[in-house]
Scaffold this motif. Structure first.
Motif, mmCIF file in Angstrom:
data_model
loop_
_atom_site.group_PDB
_atom_site.id
_atom_site.type_symbol
_atom_site.label_atom_id
_atom_site.label_comp_id
_atom_site.label_asym_id
_atom_site.label_seq_id
_atom_site.Cartn_x
_atom_site.Cartn_y
_atom_site.Cartn_z
ATOM 1 N N ALA A 199 4.140 -10.175 -3.445
ATOM 2 C CA ALA A 199 4.076 -8.775 -3.035
ATOM 3 C C ALA A 199 4.101 -8.683 -1.503
ATOM 4 C CB ALA A 199 2.827 -8.106 -3.581
ATOM 5 N N TYR A 200 4.664 -7.614 -1.017
ATOM 6 C CA TYR A 200 4.733 -7.395 0.426
ATOM 7 C C TYR A 200 3.354 -7.023 0.938
ATOM 8 C CZ TYR A 200 6.331 -5.580 4.919
ATOM 9 O OH TYR A 200 6.530 -5.367 6.262
ATOM 10 N N ARG A 201 2.887 -7.768 1.918
ATOM 11 C CA ARG A 201 1.608 -7.473 2.566
ATOM 12 C C ARG A 201 1.883 -7.320 4.044
ATOM 13 N NH1 ARG A 201 -3.184 -10.451 1.014
ATOM 14 N NH2 ARG A 201 -3.966 -9.250 2.756
ATOM 15 N N ARG A 229 -2.317 -0.709 -8.395
ATOM 16 C CA ARG A 229 -1.286 -1.519 -9.026
ATOM 17 C C ARG A 229 -1.766 -2.963 -9.057
ATOM 18 N NH1 ARG A 229 4.366 0.698 -6.498
ATOM 19 N NH2 ARG A 229 3.944 2.852 -6.957
ATOM 20 N N PRO A 230 -1.445 -3.664 -10.106
ATOM 21 C CA PRO A 230 -1.837 -5.084 -10.128
ATOM 22 C C PRO A 230 -1.073 -5.847 -9.048
ATOM 23 C CG PRO A 230 -0.469 -4.528 -12.022
ATOM 24 C CD PRO A 230 -0.755 -3.248 -11.297
ATOM 25 N N LYS A 231 -1.737 -6.824 -8.460
ATOM 26 C CA LYS A 231 -1.080 -7.647 -7.445
ATOM 27 C C LYS A 231 0.058 -8.417 -8.079
ATOM 28 C CE LYS A 231 -4.693 -8.343 -4.073
ATOM 29 N NZ LYS A 231 -5.437 -9.302 -3.308
ATOM 30 N N GLN A 232 1.167 -8.407 -7.382
ATOM 31 C CA GLN A 232 2.329 -9.132 -7.872
ATOM 32 C C GLN A 232 2.514 -10.383 -7.026
ATOM 33 O OE1 GLN A 232 5.357 -6.265 -7.263
ATOM 34 N NE2 GLN A 232 4.817 -5.032 -9.035
ATOM 35 N N ALA A 233 2.989 -11.417 -7.655
ATOM 36 C CA ALA A 233 3.304 -12.633 -6.911
ATOM 37 C C ALA A 233 4.383 -12.284 -5.903
ATOM 38 C CB ALA A 233 3.785 -13.732 -7.857
#
Length: 153
Positions: A19-21, A13-17
């Motif tokens: 995003a939960y890490r 999936r493309p990284k989302q601004a």
């Protein structure tokens, strides 16, 4: 797919601004810090003491005689955990128990001479564990970290 046990296709999936890490979460970071601390503790402490046993011994030395229940509260251990810790310390001869003269259901705990000696033997190692755990921090950062952790506890 070979090697894929679920049979599902792996897609990126493309990284989302925002995003939960997981590796950026406080629980993850605290667990990593605790793992490092426990590894240092296990490598430096003598008498095969665990972190919970050490906490119970040193707090008991400070507040004895006391009930098992109160010792558990003072060391942030639930009733089952403190019971197991105390049972192991009694079996090793570090802690003595006696019935509470005012409440027969309650045990009163105190250190034995062997318990006091175990603390004395390991005080320098305990201080070293703390120093090595905090080694990457400046003295000011050490104080700030302790202050902030106390604030969230």
């Amino acid at each position: 797919m070979a090697g894929d046990q679920t049979g599902a296709r792996k897609t990126r999936r493309p990284k989302q601004a925002g995003a939960y890490r997981v590796d950026q979460q406080i629980g993850f970071l605290l667990r990593q810090a605790n793992q490092r601390h426990v590894a240092l503790f296990a490598g430096l402490m003598g008498d095969k003491l665990t972190t919970t046993q050490w906490s119970a011994l040193t707090k008991l030395q400070e507040i004895q005689p006391t009930s098992q229940n109160f010792l558990g509260r003072e060391t942030a251990m639930d009733a089952a955990t403190i019971k197991g810790v105390v049972d192991r310390l009694v079996a090793r001869g570090y802690v003595a128990t006696a019935p509470d003269p005012e409440d027969g259901r309650r045990l009163i705990l105190s250190l034995t001479a062997d318990g006091d000696a175990a603390i004395e033997r390991n005080l320098d190692a305990a201080r070293t564990v703390t120093d090595e755990t905090l080694a990457p921090l400046t003295p000011e950062e050490r104080e700030q970290l302790a202050r902030l952790i106390r604030k969230i506890c």
